[in-house]
Design a protein around this motif. Structure first.
Motif, short mmCIF file in Angstrom:
data_model
loop_
_atom_site.label_atom_id
_atom_site.label_comp_id
_atom_site.label_asym_id
_atom_site.label_seq_id
_atom_site.Cartn_x
_atom_site.Cartn_y
_atom_site.Cartn_z
N ALA A 433 -36.82 -54.30 29.43
CA ALA A 433 -38.08 -53.98 28.41
C ALA A 433 -37.90 -52.93 27.59
O ALA A 433 -38.00 -52.92 26.56
N LEU A 434 -37.47 -51.85 28.49
CA LEU A 434 -37.37 -50.38 27.74
C LEU A 434 -36.09 -50.42 26.74
O LEU A 434 -36.37 -50.33 25.49
N GLU A 435 -34.91 -51.38 27.23
CA GLU A 435 -33.84 -51.41 26.24
C GLU A 435 -34.26 -52.35 24.96
O GLU A 435 -33.79 -51.99 24.16
N ARG A 436 -35.12 -53.26 25.44
CA ARG A 436 -35.30 -54.14 24.30
C ARG A 436 -36.21 -53.29 23.22
O ARG A 436 -36.02 -53.65 21.86
N ALA A 440 -34.99 -52.86 19.64
CA ALA A 440 -35.96 -53.20 18.47
C ALA A 440 -36.06 -52.10 17.44
O ALA A 440 -35.97 -52.01 15.90
N ALA A 441 -36.14 -50.81 18.22
CA ALA A 441 -36.36 -49.53 17.10
C ALA A 441 -35.21 -49.24 16.33
O ALA A 441 -35.42 -48.97 15.10
N LEU A 442 -33.94 -49.41 16.92
CA LEU A 442 -32.75 -49.09 16.18
C LEU A 442 -32.54 -50.11 15.30
O LEU A 442 -32.12 -49.89 14.23
N SER A 448 -34.10 -51.08 7.92
CA SER A 448 -34.35 -50.23 6.73
C SER A 448 -33.33 -49.45 5.75
O SER A 448 -33.34 -49.79 4.42
N ALA A 449 -32.35 -49.32 6.47
CA ALA A 449 -31.17 -48.61 5.99
C ALA A 449 -30.46 -49.70 5.11
O ALA A 449 -29.85 -49.33 3.81
#
Length: 691
Positions: A433-436, A440-442, A448-449
């Motif tokens: 869950a932390l990795e997801r 997701a943030a990455l 955006s880039a």
């Protein structure tokens, strides 16, 4: 007094109350009807082997015959022959009167192999005797039919048991061998029913391990399936290996499997499953704490895994030859067992290193659960080894730690396995869950880039009178390092800039953004290619973090006059032939780099093609590059930009592909004056757009 004592001894001997030779008495009992009777008392016992000892007429009462009296209530190792291995015989005369129906004998577990004789005739047994000996991991009681009684209902004969005990392994105590309890005689159906009831009670008491087996197997299979879908999730792989191996280990407690388990094959399965469980835990901890990213821990873990597997393999090979009875096998077994019993201590090192490297309290329950289970296995294995020397019965010591829930029996190991299962699954789910969330943030940042880059790469350009311009941009990843700009001038001229930034990903994309902004700013003041390259070089110095960018700039006037400057980029193709361009340094390497302009004239229907190295560096499954020769041959046909890109992509795209083609056309030419072909990658889901 001496005469009185002597007379008393003689009197006892006459009446059979005192047996100076330890003779076993004949067992006599009435027919129990629908019940059973236990063959209590002493048996005649003799070490060694002689098939003549099955003869009912054999005299086994004289001292010269070498027979002694022992009870069948316990093994011979617990009585008069501790540590003895090899052949031995039991004999007992049995008489039963008034027999009125089928009658059988229930033999207790016998350690290791036995044959059962009644009046010299074999009526049963378990396993195979040497020279081709094999025996089961655990013997169970068995029922054998006895011969019919005589006409008067009397059953009389001699019961002989031929036993063979294998040499002692490092896990064997010295108190084994032979009968583990007295036989019982009685109604055949009742004896069978009693054995079935004992099996049912045994299985019922172990219902919780069966349920645990189902959970381990289902969750382990699901975890491996998730890993098969996404091979990058190694946590799922090692969790699946651990759970499935643990499930296989639990099956060792199933009575049906124990009854049919050959000793050598059972030992092979036990050690393979144990190795899989231990290695699965090690790799789970290594992956969970990120130790797999460090070369030292990868190498160290590989060494421990190799030593562990080799010691287990040698021990299994040794056990497979155990029936031969060679003493050297005991030495090898002791050494290999000591090695694979100590190596699992490596888990404690991994946990300590992992907690030091990654101070995450959320991983602490997982670490403690693994340590607790491994500590149990280590203590159990260590105390279980050489117990004939230590005289420590570890199972008996921890029996008090078991939990009894009515008929159900939950051992200490089962309790630990339940705790480990819950903690492991919770930890892996939490970690994923932390990795997801991090992914997701990455991905949001990448998106955006990419959106910024798509704004900077022109999706549509106003047509330029007198020219047909087609362009294409196919990135290899979510964010590419190529860029092109087509900027029409006020006098019917056009400025074309094509650049390729070293590296990939966000870093390259940010450099692309800087180049686009600089080009657009400079184009407001000058259309001279050399001045534009000089301005770009000044802006990129010190801002590429050791990288660079190649670039080619063309200014084409309305009358077809071309001024071109190159900064380390690939030479363009003019009418299908590669142009000769002076060499120069890429942008961003040294300040004050010099660039030269090349001037030439475009006639009607002349075309010039610019491209990036994503075409040349396309690579197939044989690691062959598309290369200059294939590119030159392709360009001779004066293909479209899409044809060029598709040729490279079908060969094996490995880098961004950008192609820009300019053709000078007549005013009445009907071909499309401006086309833009953009493809983007939708976060690893494939090509998502083509304009």
């Amino acid at each position: 007094m001496k005469r009185l004592l002597g007379s008393l001894v003689l009197l006892l001997c006459v009446f059979g109350w005192f047996n100076p030779q330890g003779e076993a008495e004949e067992f006599k009992a009435p027919y129990p009807g629908k019940g059973v009777v236990t063959v209590k008392g002493d048996w005649r016992f003799h070490t060694g082997d002689d098939l003549a000892w099955k003869d009912p007429k054999l005299d086994d009462t004289t001292p010269a015959a070498g027979w002694e009296a022992i009870t069948a209530d316990d093994t011979w190792g617990a009585q008069t022959h501790p540590g003895y291995t090899g052949f031995a015989w039991y004999r007992r005369a049995i008489e039963m009167d008034g027999v009125k129906g089928p009658i059988s004998i229930a033999m207790p577990p016998v350690d290791d192999v036995y044959e059962l004789y009644w009046n010299g005739e074999k009526i049963g047994g378990d396993g195979s005797l040497p020279p081709h000996a094999h025996w089961h991991l655990r013997n169970y009681a068995d029922v054998y039919s006895l011969p019919k009684p005589d006409a008067e209902g009397r059953l009389k004969g001699v019961l002989a048991v031929r036993v063979w005990k294998s040499m002692l392994s490092s896990q064997d105590a010295s108190d084994g061998g032979g009968l583990n309890g007295p036989p019982t005689i009685g109604d055949s159906k009742l004896l069978e029913d009693r054995l079935k009831l004992a099996d049912v009670k045994y299985e019922q008491a172990r219902l919780i391990p069966v349920v645990l087996f189902v959970f381990f197997a289902v969750i382990g299979s699901f975890s491996l399936a998730l890993w098969a879908i996404n091979r990058s999730r190694r946590l799922n792989l090692w969790l699946g290996v651990f759970l499935l191996c643990s499930a296989c280990a639990i099956t060792a407690a199933f009575p049906a499997l124990q009854r049919s388990a050959d000793f050598a094959w059972a030992q092979l399965k036990t050690q393979l499953v144990g190795a899989g469980t231990d290695i699965g835990v090690w790799m789970l901890v290594v992956t969970l704490f990120g130790l797999d990213r460090e070369r030292l821990w990868r190498r160290t873990t590989a060494i421990f895994v190799a030593v562990y597997l080799i010691s287990n393999a040698v021990d299994v090979a040794t056990i497979s030859m155990w029936a031969s009875g060679r003493p050297v096998l005991q030495v090898i077994d002791g050494v290999t067992t000591a090695i694979y019993s100590v190596v699992p201590l490596y888990l404690f090192v991994l946990v300590a290193a992992g907690l030091r490297r990654r101070r995450d309290l959320g991983l602490l329950p997982m670490a403690l659960a693994c340590v607790a289970l491994e500590a149990y296995n280590l203590v159990s294995g260590a105390l279980g080894q050489f117990k004939r020397f230590t005289h420590i019965d570890f199972p008996a010591l921890i029996a008090g730690a078991a939990i009894h829930l009515g008929p159900y029996h939950v051992t200490l190991k089962t309790q630990l396995e339940i705790a480990v299962l819950v903690v492991m699954v919770w930890t892996v789910v939490r970690q994923q869950a932390l990795e997801r969330r991090q992914q997701a943030a990455l991905l949001a940042e990448v998106k955006s880039a990419r959106e910024v880059q798509q704004v900077l790469v022109p999706e549509s350009v106003a047509p330029v009178e007198g020219f047909a311009i087609s362009s294409l941009y196919w990135p290899a990843e979510e964010v590419g390092g190529d860029m092109f700009q087509v900027l029409p001038g006020d006098a019917g001229d056009v400025l074309i800039v094509l650049a390729d930034v070293s590296g990939k990903g966000l870093k390259a994309a940010m450099t692309v953004s800087l180049i686009v902004g600089t080009v657009r700013t400079l184009a407001d003041y000058t259309m001279d290619p050399v001045e534009i390259l000089n301005g770009l070089n000044r802006r990129l110095i010190g801002r590429t973090s050791g990288g660079f960018a190649t670039c080619v700039v063309l200014h084409v006037s309305a009358t077809g006059e071309v001024a071109m400057a190159n900064a380390g980029h690939l030479a363009p193709f003019l009418n299908g032939e590669e142009m000769s361009v002076e060499g120069s340094l890429p942008l961003g390497l040294i300040p004050g780099a010099e660039f030269e302009a090349v001037r030439f004239q475009l006639q009607q229907d002349d075309e010039i093609t610019l491209y990036t190295d994503g075409v040349l560096e396309a690579q197939n499954a044989k690691d062959e590059m598309y290369g200059f020769e294939r590119t030159a041959e392709l360009m001779r046909g004066r293909p479209s930009v899409r044809t060029i890109a598709e040729a490279a992509k079908s060969f094996g795209q490995s880098d961004d592909i950008s192609v820009v083609k300019l053709v000078r056309v007549a005013a009445d030419d009907t071909r499309e004056r401006m086309s833009v072909d953009l493809k983007t990658v939708d976060m690893g889901m494939g090509e998502s757009a083509a304009v």
